[in-house]
Design an enzyme around this catalytic site. Structure first.
Site, PDB file in Angstrom:
ATOM      1  CB  SER A 139     -22.979 -52.129  55.876  1.00  0.00           C
ATOM      2  OG  SER A 139     -22.596 -51.463  54.681  1.00  0.00           O
ATOM      3  CE1 TYR A 153     -20.767 -48.144  58.669  1.00  0.00           C
ATOM      4  CE2 TYR A 153     -20.448 -49.411  56.650  1.00  0.00           C
ATOM      5  CZ  TYR A 153     -21.285 -48.760  57.540  1.00  0.00           C
ATOM      6  OH  TYR A 153     -22.652 -48.746  57.321  1.00  0.00           O
ATOM      7  CB  ALA A 154     -15.527 -53.206  55.699  1.00  0.00           C
ATOM      8  CB  ALA A 155     -13.663 -55.004  60.328  1.00  0.00           C
ATOM      9  CB  SER A 156     -17.866 -52.678  62.732  1.00  0.00           C
ATOM     10  OG  SER A 156     -18.476 -51.842  61.753  1.00  0.00           O
ATOM     11  CE  LYS A 157     -22.771 -51.047  60.084  1.00  0.00           C
ATOM     12  NZ  LYS A 157     -23.904 -50.948  61.013  1.00  0.00           N
TER      13      LYS A 157
HETATM   14  N1  LIG Z   1     -27.263 -45.160  54.827  1.00  0.00           N
HETATM   15  C1  LIG Z   1     -26.640 -46.158  54.188  1.00  0.00           C
HETATM   16  O1  LIG Z   1     -26.334 -46.076  52.981  1.00  0.00           O
HETATM   17  C2  LIG Z   1     -26.301 -47.431  54.922  1.00  0.00           C
HETATM   18  C3  LIG Z   1     -25.728 -48.476  54.186  1.00  0.00           C
HETATM   19  C4  LIG Z   1     -25.399 -49.660  54.831  1.00  0.00           C
HETATM   20  C5  LIG Z   1     -25.631 -49.795  56.201  1.00  0.00           C
HETATM   21  N2  LIG Z   1     -26.195 -48.763  56.902  1.00  0.00           N
HETATM   22  C6  LIG Z   1     -26.408 -48.967  58.330  1.00  0.00           C
HETATM   23  O2  LIG Z   1     -27.769 -48.753  58.639  1.00  0.00           O
HETATM   24  C7  LIG Z   1     -27.885 -48.238  59.971  1.00  0.00           C
HETATM   25  C8  LIG Z   1     -28.691 -46.948  59.936  1.00  0.00           C
HETATM   26  O3  LIG Z   1     -27.989 -46.021  59.110  1.00  0.00           O
HETATM   27  P1  LIG Z   1     -28.549 -44.570  58.739  1.00  0.00           P
HETATM   28  O4  LIG Z   1     -28.157 -44.341  57.334  1.00  0.00           O
HETATM   29  O5  LIG Z   1     -29.941 -44.429  59.173  1.00  0.00           O
HETATM   30  O6  LIG Z   1     -27.586 -43.676  59.684  1.00  0.00           O
HETATM   31  P2  LIG Z   1     -27.796 -42.175  60.224  1.00  0.00           P
HETATM   32  O7  LIG Z   1     -26.419 -41.633  60.455  1.00  0.00           O
HETATM   33  O8  LIG Z   1     -28.707 -41.436  59.323  1.00  0.00           O
HETATM   34  O9  LIG Z   1     -28.495 -42.429  61.637  1.00  0.00           O
HETATM   35  C9  LIG Z   1     -27.811 -43.144  62.628  1.00  0.00           C
HETATM   36  C10 LIG Z   1     -28.333 -42.739  63.992  1.00  0.00           C
HETATM   37  O10 LIG Z   1     -27.542 -43.454  64.984  1.00  0.00           O
HETATM   38  C11 LIG Z   1     -27.272 -42.573  66.044  1.00  0.00           C
HETATM   39  N3  LIG Z   1     -26.069 -42.974  66.767  1.00  0.00           N
HETATM   40  C12 LIG Z   1     -24.782 -42.910  66.316  1.00  0.00           C
HETATM   41  N4  LIG Z   1     -23.939 -43.317  67.269  1.00  0.00           N
HETATM   42  C13 LIG Z   1     -24.711 -43.663  68.349  1.00  0.00           C
HETATM   43  C14 LIG Z   1     -24.392 -44.167  69.641  1.00  0.00           C
HETATM   44  N5  LIG Z   1     -23.126 -44.370  70.047  1.00  0.00           N
HETATM   45  N6  LIG Z   1     -25.402 -44.412  70.499  1.00  0.00           N
HETATM   46  C15 LIG Z   1     -26.693 -44.187  70.114  1.00  0.00           C
HETATM   47  N7  LIG Z   1     -27.038 -43.710  68.905  1.00  0.00           N
HETATM   48  C16 LIG Z   1     -26.037 -43.447  68.034  1.00  0.00           C
HETATM   49  C17 LIG Z   1     -27.089 -41.217  65.358  1.00  0.00           C
HETATM   50  O11 LIG Z   1     -27.221 -40.127  66.283  1.00  0.00           O
HETATM   51  C18 LIG Z   1     -28.175 -41.246  64.303  1.00  0.00           C
HETATM   52  O12 LIG Z   1     -29.386 -40.696  64.766  1.00  0.00           O
HETATM   53  C19 LIG Z   1     -26.446 -48.046  60.467  1.00  0.00           C
HETATM   54  O13 LIG Z   1     -26.073 -49.154  61.241  1.00  0.00           O
HETATM   55  C20 LIG Z   1     -25.639 -47.999  59.189  1.00  0.00           C
HETATM   56  O14 LIG Z   1     -24.301 -48.386  59.388  1.00  0.00           O
HETATM   57  C21 LIG Z   1     -26.541 -47.590  56.294  1.00  0.00           C
END
Ligand SMILES: NC(=O)c1ccc[n+]([C@@H]2O[C@H](COP(=O)([O-])OP(=O)(O)OC[C@H]3O[C@@H](n4cnc5c(N)ncnc54)[C@H](O)[C@@H]3O)[C@@H](O)[C@H]2O)c1
Length: 246
Positions: A139, A153-157
């Site tokens: 992220s 969240y920031a640390a995990s990413k």
């Molecule tokens: N949307 C943003 O603005 C954004 C920004 C930076 C990074 N990201 C990263 O991109 C990736 C996708 O994000 P998104 O926006 O599509 O998220 P989202 O929340 O729309 O979808 C995430 C999906 O992951 C599934 N999930 C959550 N925990 C789980 C687990 N323990 N086991 C299996 N599935 C699980 C959820 O059920 C969901 O379907 C993530 O890693 C997120 O951190 C997103």
């Protein structure tokens, strides 16, 4: 003509019930990939409008049993694994004094431990045929600390970025490529929870003055997993509309 080389490849996509994972699964289906889709939200996964013949696996990827189950089901159905695109993740917005041990553990387990376990397991499967591609999701919060994102969240990413480099050094000689994608603000269910003010702030801090639809992240992830990115390895790619420029 550019060829992705993804037709017929066995691709495991996590977080495929919605957001970027679902958009990724749809793009891979259009490329003719064979799909294993994983999410902890079984109902969402069943309802996801993507390839009818995809293997749908309900699993919690935050600990080893869920990851092993997902990988085992994929191999049982398809016999091998060619591509892993790990989109599953969770987001929290607690301020620093409010972060509990439980929140820290939950976020680190879903975002970072899962990335480690999946990469570890995928490398063992991919080395058997000397080829594989892995894309992990970080992220922009890893770069900036985040706008609203909590400390874990920031640390995990940021951890996902370091993990990517470690796996790249180990797995490159085995014929396996791995890269990390750092999305910027993206319009998915993850960010729907934010207030109108927070969303407007994210847009205003992005030089392109908007968030991305999930397809703009999915496209880059699929390219990284494809033959088009055959010499891209151990990289961290910012896909953020200029929100952070290295
Ligand atoms: N949307 C943003 O603005 C954004 C920004 C930076 C990074 N990201 C990263 O991109 C990736 C996708 O994000 P998104 O926006 O599509 O998220 P989202 O929340 O729309 O979808 C995430 C999906 O992951 C599934 N999930 C959550 N925990 C789980 C687990 N323990 N086991 C299996 N599935 C699980 C959820 O059920 C969901 O379907 C993530 O890693 C997120 O951190 C997103």
């Amino acid at each position: 003509m550019l060829e992705t080389g993804l037709a017929g490849r066995v691709c495991l996509v996590t977080g495929a019930a919605k957001g970027i994972g679902l958009a990724t699964a749809r793009l891979l289906a259009a490329e003719g990939a064979r799909l294993a889709l994983v999410d902890s939200d079984g109902e969402g996964l069943a309802a996801a409008d993507v390839a009818d013949d995809a293997l749908r696996i309900t699993a919690d990827l935050s600990s080893r049993p869920g990851v092993e189950d997902a990988l085992a089901q994929t191999v049982a159905r398809f016999g091998q694994l060619d591509v892993l695109i790990h989109c599953a993740g969770i987001y929290r917005v607690s301020k620093l004094p409010d972060v509990t041990d439980a929140e820290w553990d939950a976020v680190m387990d879903v975002n970072l431990r899962s990335s480690f376990l999946l990469a570890q397991g995928a490398v063992e499967l991919m080395r058997e045929h000397g080829d594989g591609r892995i894309v992990l999701f970080g992220s922009f919060a890893a770069r900036t600390g985040g706008l609203r994102a909590s400390a874990p969240y920031a640390a995990s990413k940021a951890g996902v970025e370091g993990l990517t480099r470690h796996v790249a050094a180990y797995a490159g000689p085995l014929g396996i490529r791995i890269n990390c994608l750092h999305p910027g603000f993206t319009e998915t269910p993850m960010t729907e929870i934010l207030s109108a003010e927070a969303r407007a702030e994210a847009h205003s801090r992005t030089p392109l003055r908007r968030g991305a639809p999930p397809e703009e992240q999915a496209t880059v992830a699929v390219v990284l997993a494809s033959d088009l990115a055959s010499f891209v390895h151990g990289a961290t790619l910012d896909v953020n509309g200029g929100m952070y420029m290295a």
